[in-house]
Design a protein around this motif. Structure first.
Motif, PDB file in Angstrom:
ATOM      1  N   HIS A   1       1.806   2.890   7.578  1.00 45.60           N
ATOM      2  CA  HIS A   1       0.421   3.193   7.947  1.00 45.60           C
ATOM      3  C   HIS A   1       0.231   3.291   9.453  1.00 45.60           C
ATOM      4  O   HIS A   1      -0.828   3.718   9.915  1.00 45.60           O
ATOM      5  CB  HIS A   1      -0.494   2.056   7.437  1.00 45.60           C
ATOM      6  CG  HIS A   1      -1.289   2.422   6.241  1.00 45.60           C
ATOM      7  ND1 HIS A   1      -1.066   1.865   5.003  1.00 45.60           N
ATOM      8  CD2 HIS A   1      -2.307   3.296   6.086  1.00 45.60           C
ATOM      9  CE1 HIS A   1      -1.923   2.379   4.136  1.00 45.60           C
ATOM     10  NE2 HIS A   1      -2.687   3.253   4.767  1.00 45.60           N
TER      11      HIS A   1
ATOM     12  N   CYS B   1       0.824  -1.217   0.000  1.00 42.10           N
ATOM     13  CA  CYS B   1       0.000   0.000   0.000  1.00 42.10           C
ATOM     14  C   CYS B   1       0.856   1.264   0.000  1.00 42.10           C
ATOM     15  O   CYS B   1       0.499   2.265  -0.612  1.00 42.10           O
ATOM     16  CB  CYS B   1      -0.929   0.011   1.216  1.00 42.10           C
ATOM     17  SG  CYS B   1      -0.133  -0.504   2.772  1.00 42.10           S
ATOM     18  N   CYS B   2       1.975   1.226   0.704  1.00 42.12           N
ATOM     19  CA  CYS B   2       2.813   2.416   0.919  1.00 42.12           C
ATOM     20  C   CYS B   2       4.182   2.308   0.271  1.00 42.12           C
ATOM     21  O   CYS B   2       5.004   3.199   0.428  1.00 42.12           O
ATOM     22  CB  CYS B   2       2.999   2.660   2.413  1.00 42.12           C
ATOM     23  SG  CYS B   2       1.481   3.073   3.281  1.00 42.12           S
TER      24      CYS B   2
ATOM     25  N   CYS C   1       1.260  -2.755   8.267  1.00 40.75           N
ATOM     26  CA  CYS C   1       2.107  -1.844   7.491  1.00 40.75           C
ATOM     27  C   CYS C   1       2.723  -0.796   8.420  1.00 40.75           C
ATOM     28  O   CYS C   1       2.005  -0.056   9.086  1.00 40.75           O
ATOM     29  CB  CYS C   1       1.288  -1.173   6.394  1.00 40.75           C
ATOM     30  SG  CYS C   1       2.199   0.130   5.549  1.00 40.75           S
TER      31      CYS C   1
HETATM   32 ZN    ZN Z   1       0.596   1.097   4.183  1.00 40.48          ZN
END
Ligand code: ZN
Length: 267
Positions: free
Chosen positions: A240, A185-186, A237
């Protein structure tokens, strides 16, 4: 199985069943309960990031005490992580190498994977986004701690550690634990690097500019003979969740949480 525990204000993820069965103590730390100031607040465990040595040493002391391993703090072994693929077997005579920040005995140089069969010789490596991996063997009582950033993951350092252990221990059954790391995601890295990974790892989709390091490590473990049923992934994560973990990508200047493993004196 990994579960979260909080002791003396320090949160960590551990496998209580593994400890009960075999005297193998493993843990992934979170970032609170220590004494470091921003941007290292507060349980920074790494000596190389610009934090004060005294704070790092107090944090390590608190963390190991919270785990119930405080008596062995002077025997702690750390390594100078260089995003390489070198693997070192830690022997009894190595106990205490890099145990304390700023003191005489330096960490083991130039390695990102350390493993041992020596009781009460705790192993600790440091992370802010890279993938922390702990490997445990119940039958022969062996442990490994591995640091896998994208370079190490690409080089297959996790699978290579499994093979290095089996080369000396025989064809033993191993269990792997994967701590929090930056999620896909990141982790935007660009299509060229993802494509490079896709040609090495079938679980990585070619058309993406985000890289899933957890999938890479899972596949590397699987190929080395630790099937998915014997892998435990935290799947948190770091970028996050900077309230709980350090993230180099999200914070730039940051402390480091750790992966830890130790063999108790007796199973
Ligand atoms: Zn993330």
């Amino acid at each position: 199985m990994l579960t979260r525990a909080v002791n003396d204000g320090i949160a960590y993820h551990t496998d209580a069943e593994l400890l009960g069965e075999s005297g193998i103590r493993i843990a992934f730390s979170e970032r609170y309960g220590g004494v470091s100031s921003a941007p290292y607040d507060t349980l920074n465990l790494a000596a190389h990031v610009g934090d004060e040595d005294a704070a790092v040493n107090e944090n390590r002391r608190r963390f190991m005490s919270a785990l119930g391993a405080g008596a062995y703090a002077d025997r702690l072994v750390t390594a100078e992580q260089i995003h390489g693929a070198s693997i070192v077997r830690v022997l009894g005579e190595d106990a205490g190498r890099g145990a304390r920040a700023g003191e005489l005995q330096p960490p083991i140089p130039g390695t990102d994977a350390i493993w041992t069969t020596e009781p009460v010789t705790p192993l600790m490596l440091f992370f802010a986004d890279c993938v922390p991996v702990v490997i445990a063997c119940v039958s022969t009582r062996a442990i490994a701690v591995v640091h896998a950033g994208w370079r190490g993951a690409y080089a297959g350092i996790v699978g290579a550690t499994v093979r290095a252990m089996r080369a000396e221990l025989g064809d033993v059954e191993l269990t792997a634990y994967v701590g929090s790391h930056i999620g896909s995601c990141c982790y935007e890295v660009g299509p060229a690097l993802v494509s490079q990974f896709a040609s090495m790892f079938v679980t990585i989709p070619r058309a993406s500019d985000h890289l899933d390091l957890g999938a890479v490590v899972a596949e590397d473990l699987d190929r080395a003979g630790i099937s998915r049923e014997r892998q435990w992934h935290l799947e948190i994560c770091t970028a996050h969740n900077t309230n709980r973990f350090y993230s180099y990508r999200a914070e730039s200047r940051a402390g480091r949480h750790c992966a830890f493993a130790m063999l108790e004196p007796q199973p």
